[in-house]
Design a protein around this motif. Sequence first.
Motif, PDB file in Angstrom:
ATOM      1  N   VAL A  69       0.407  -1.496  -0.972  1.00 17.69           N
ATOM      2  CA  VAL A  69       0.788  -0.397  -0.391  1.00 17.69           C
ATOM      3  C   VAL A  69       2.128   0.142  -0.609  1.00 17.69           C
ATOM      4  O   VAL A  69       2.887  -0.568  -0.304  1.00 17.69           O
ATOM      5  N   ASP A  70       2.348   1.300  -1.089  1.00 24.15           N
ATOM      6  CA  ASP A  70       3.658   1.843  -1.201  1.00 24.15           C
ATOM      7  C   ASP A  70       3.977   2.909  -0.406  1.00 24.15           C
ATOM      8  O   ASP A  70       3.489   4.269  -0.769  1.00 24.15           O
ATOM      9  N   LEU A  71       4.762   2.817   1.003  1.00 28.44           N
ATOM     10  CA  LEU A  71       4.696   3.976   1.826  1.00 28.44           C
ATOM     11  C   LEU A  71       5.755   4.919   1.495  1.00 28.44           C
ATOM     12  O   LEU A  71       5.726   6.150   1.968  1.00 28.44           O
ATOM     13  N   ARG A  72       6.618   4.504   0.551  1.00 32.00           N
ATOM     14  CA  ARG A  72       7.832   5.538   0.171  1.00 32.00           C
ATOM     15  C   ARG A  72       6.906   6.618  -0.585  1.00 32.00           C
ATOM     16  O   ARG A  72       7.592   7.819  -0.446  1.00 32.00           O
ATOM     17  N   ILE A  73       5.649   6.725  -1.182  1.00 31.33           N
ATOM     18  CA  ILE A  73       5.132   7.852  -1.755  1.00 31.33           C
ATOM     19  C   ILE A  73       5.218   8.974  -0.542  1.00 31.33           C
ATOM     20  O   ILE A  73       5.196   9.869  -0.935  1.00 31.33           O
TER      21      ILE A  73
END
Lengths: 221, 221
Positions: A198-202
């Motif tokens: 999971v890459d929340l920065r996107i």
Amino acid sequence: MATRPNGNEPISEMTTGRLSVYLRCLTYLESANKLTVSSAELADRFHLNSAQIRKDLACFGEFGTRGVGYNVAHLKDALVHELGLDRMRKILIVGAGNLGMALADYRGFNERGFHIVGMVDIDPEKFGKTSRSGIPVLPWDQMPQLVRRNDVEIGILAVGTDSAQDAYDGLVDAGVRAILNFAPVQMRSHRGVKVRSVDLRINLESLSFYLKSVEDGIALE
Amino acid sequence: MATRPNGNEPISEMTTGRLSVYLRCLTYLESANKLTVSSAELADRFHLNSAQIRKDLACFGEFGTRGVGYNVAHLKDALVHELGLDRMRKILIVGAGNLGMALADYRGFNERGFHIVGMVDIDPEKFGKTSRSGIPVLPWDQMPQLVRRNDVEIGILAVGTDSAQDAYDGLVDAGVRAILNFAPVQMRSHRGVKVRSVDLRINLESLSFYLKSVEDGIALE
């Protein structure tokens, strides 16, 4: 990428994501007592693409009737089945810091097909504590037994960058075959184990793109 | 959906998401001292679709040279600019519980174009505390001044379902124009304000789909 048993169409990860979105829409429509819905209506209400909806749902057989649309309850059941949500999958969270605690209480992680059996941590001060919703923190050493005794299928990595690979390897050794990883690190993968990072920065970058579009005076929907 | 100033091609939210993915790939390649990369190589290394890559990047002008590929540094800079990441955007987190604390320390939320100015909460017991990385908790009452004084552009909702709408309305009143929402609730929206809601459960459903595919004996990549 999986191939459908009844055809040649592969189902990509992006399609899977859209199936989840459709499932949310249908769940909402069902709660609003709606019996049928057309692809155009689904597209309109939930800002989706109607051609894409028809294409995605075509794989799932005959749920649509021309001029009437999809039967909400039937299509919902089919998606629940397709996503494997009609049986209970057990989850273990590794890491009982702020992120682990937040995920333990995150709505949707402990219901409708998923059950969190506990958190594990290496810090003895955390043993015996629980999240607000009552998920217990147990010693990392007990992880293998926890996985086997509870048939844990999914491990969530809520640990720091330094511990992620060890936690991942340990879960796989214990028999876990699907990992949701929140640590910002590229891991050496194991065959036959699915890791989803999971890459929340996107999400922030998407908002930045919106703000820039406004600054540039570009029309936004 | 935004329309490009130099053309008729709209850029959808899904494309924006892919631009973020390409940016990650390019950042990685740059750190590995790679000067050029072809769309086929990008596709292969990062499990992307080469035709999609060429289509997505075609909007961004001439960064590709036939037979040589893209200049890594130039394309990266173009994407950084396109996503509006070449200026600093200030962020305020509403809610200093486990989730707010985890997000305050989440890698990528407080760097490369983003700066978290603080968390706000209504619980006086939390005032004056900080996250592990030093982000302070301030009273919700000070939110309007914090937003104005710091030019906060992005608000993150890390509050419960009951408080989400009030927090959202308050942020908008104070001038925030982009919201990242972690509360599982459909909110009454404001014109000219972008809300992006994060649904972490979709990741679990994707893993469930994988596990079901294995159970069904369907070939998986």
